[in-house]
Design a protein around this motif. Structure first.
Motif, PDB file in Angstrom:
ATOM      1  N   PRO A   1     -19.289  29.899  24.029  1.00 45.45           N
ATOM      2  CA  PRO A   1     -19.078  28.928  22.951  1.00 45.45           C
ATOM      3  C   PRO A   1     -17.675  28.330  22.921  1.00 45.45           C
ATOM      4  O   PRO A   1     -17.460  27.292  22.291  1.00 45.45           O
ATOM      5  N   GLU A   2     -16.738  28.950  23.620  1.00 40.58           N
ATOM      6  CA  GLU A   2     -15.382  28.400  23.694  1.00 40.58           C
ATOM      7  C   GLU A   2     -15.315  27.221  24.663  1.00 40.58           C
ATOM      8  O   GLU A   2     -14.362  26.446  24.627  1.00 40.58           O
ATOM      9  N   VAL A   3     -16.332  27.083  25.500  1.00 45.35           N
ATOM     10  CA  VAL A   3     -16.318  26.068  26.556  1.00 45.35           C
ATOM     11  C   VAL A   3     -17.392  24.996  26.348  1.00 45.35           C
ATOM     12  O   VAL A   3     -17.176  23.835  26.679  1.00 45.35           O
ATOM     13  N   PHE A   4     -18.534  25.402  25.767  1.00 43.18           N
ATOM     14  CA  PHE A   4     -19.657  24.478  25.605  1.00 43.18           C
ATOM     15  C   PHE A   4     -20.064  24.330  24.144  1.00 43.18           C
ATOM     16  O   PHE A   4     -19.964  25.281  23.368  1.00 43.18           O
ATOM     17  N   ASP A   5     -20.561  23.162  23.811  1.00 47.24           N
ATOM     18  CA  ASP A   5     -21.137  22.895  22.500  1.00 47.24           C
ATOM     19  C   ASP A   5     -22.336  21.987  22.720  1.00 47.24           C
ATOM     20  O   ASP A   5     -22.612  21.604  23.867  1.00 47.24           O
ATOM     21  N   GLN A   6     -23.044  21.650  21.659  1.00 48.48           N
ATOM     22  CA  GLN A   6     -24.169  20.732  21.755  1.00 48.48           C
ATOM     23  C   GLN A   6     -23.994  19.616  20.741  1.00 48.48           C
ATOM     24  O   GLN A   6     -23.510  19.851  19.631  1.00 48.48           O
TER      25      GLN A   6
ATOM     26  N   THR B   1     -27.824  18.070  23.422  1.00 49.58           N
ATOM     27  CA  THR B   1     -27.254  17.890  24.760  1.00 49.58           C
ATOM     28  C   THR B   1     -25.900  18.582  24.857  1.00 49.58           C
ATOM     29  O   THR B   1     -25.098  18.535  23.927  1.00 49.58           O
ATOM     30  N   VAL B   2     -25.663  19.197  25.991  1.00 49.34           N
ATOM     31  CA  VAL B   2     -24.409  19.914  26.211  1.00 49.34           C
ATOM     32  C   VAL B   2     -23.201  18.989  26.075  1.00 49.34           C
ATOM     33  O   VAL B   2     -23.223  17.837  26.494  1.00 49.34           O
ATOM     34  N   GLU B   3     -22.158  19.545  25.472  1.00 51.86           N
ATOM     35  CA  GLU B   3     -20.846  18.887  25.408  1.00 51.86           C
ATOM     36  C   GLU B   3     -19.832  19.883  25.957  1.00 51.86           C
ATOM     37  O   GLU B   3     -19.833  21.051  25.565  1.00 51.86           O
ATOM     38  N   LEU B   4     -18.998  19.417  26.842  1.00 52.25           N
ATOM     39  CA  LEU B   4     -17.970  20.253  27.445  1.00 52.25           C
ATOM     40  C   LEU B   4     -16.720  20.205  26.580  1.00 52.25           C
ATOM     41  O   LEU B   4     -16.171  19.127  26.340  1.00 52.25           O
ATOM     42  N   LEU B   5     -16.283  21.363  26.085  1.00 53.72           N
ATOM     43  CA  LEU B   5     -15.101  21.420  25.231  1.00 53.72           C
ATOM     44  C   LEU B   5     -13.816  21.473  26.041  1.00 53.72           C
ATOM     45  O   LEU B   5     -12.784  20.981  25.598  1.00 53.72           O
ATOM     46  N   THR B   6     -13.873  22.092  27.209  1.00 53.57           N
ATOM     47  CA  THR B   6     -12.718  22.142  28.099  1.00 53.57           C
ATOM     48  C   THR B   6     -13.199  22.229  29.541  1.00 53.57           C
ATOM     49  O   THR B   6     -14.085  23.026  29.857  1.00 53.57           O
ATOM     50  N   ALA B   7     -12.624  21.422  30.391  1.00 49.89           N
ATOM     51  CA  ALA B   7     -13.001  21.412  31.802  1.00 49.89           C
ATOM     52  C   ALA B   7     -12.292  22.506  32.592  1.00 49.89           C
ATOM     53  O   ALA B   7     -12.681  22.817  33.714  1.00 49.89           O
TER      54      ALA B   7
END
Length: 64
Positions: free
Chosen positions: A21-26, A31-37
């Motif tokens: 959950p620190e890296v991905f959200d919806q 749909t996936v959202e990237l919080l940090t690459a």
């Protein structure tokens, strides 16, 4: 580690969000959202597992 996501491929299963959950959200549609690459090392295991279990293979990992 560098993470990218292929949002059009995402089937909104949410496995990535549960595992990292620190890296991905919806978004509102799931749909996936990237919080940090470039996640911190302590999140790498969760990100690797997210990529492995993604039913759409929408998460891509690369070494820096």
């Amino acid at each position: 580690m560098r993470v990218t996501v292929d949002q059009p491929k995402c089937v909104a299963s949410g496995q990535c969000v549960m595992l990292a959950p620190e890296v991905f959200d919806q978004d509102d549609d799931g749909t996936v959202e990237l919080l940090t690459a470039t996640p911190a090392p302590e999140h790498h295991d969760g990100v690797r597992e997210s990529a492995a279990v993604c039913p759409a293979a929408a998460i891509h990992l690369a070494d820096r």
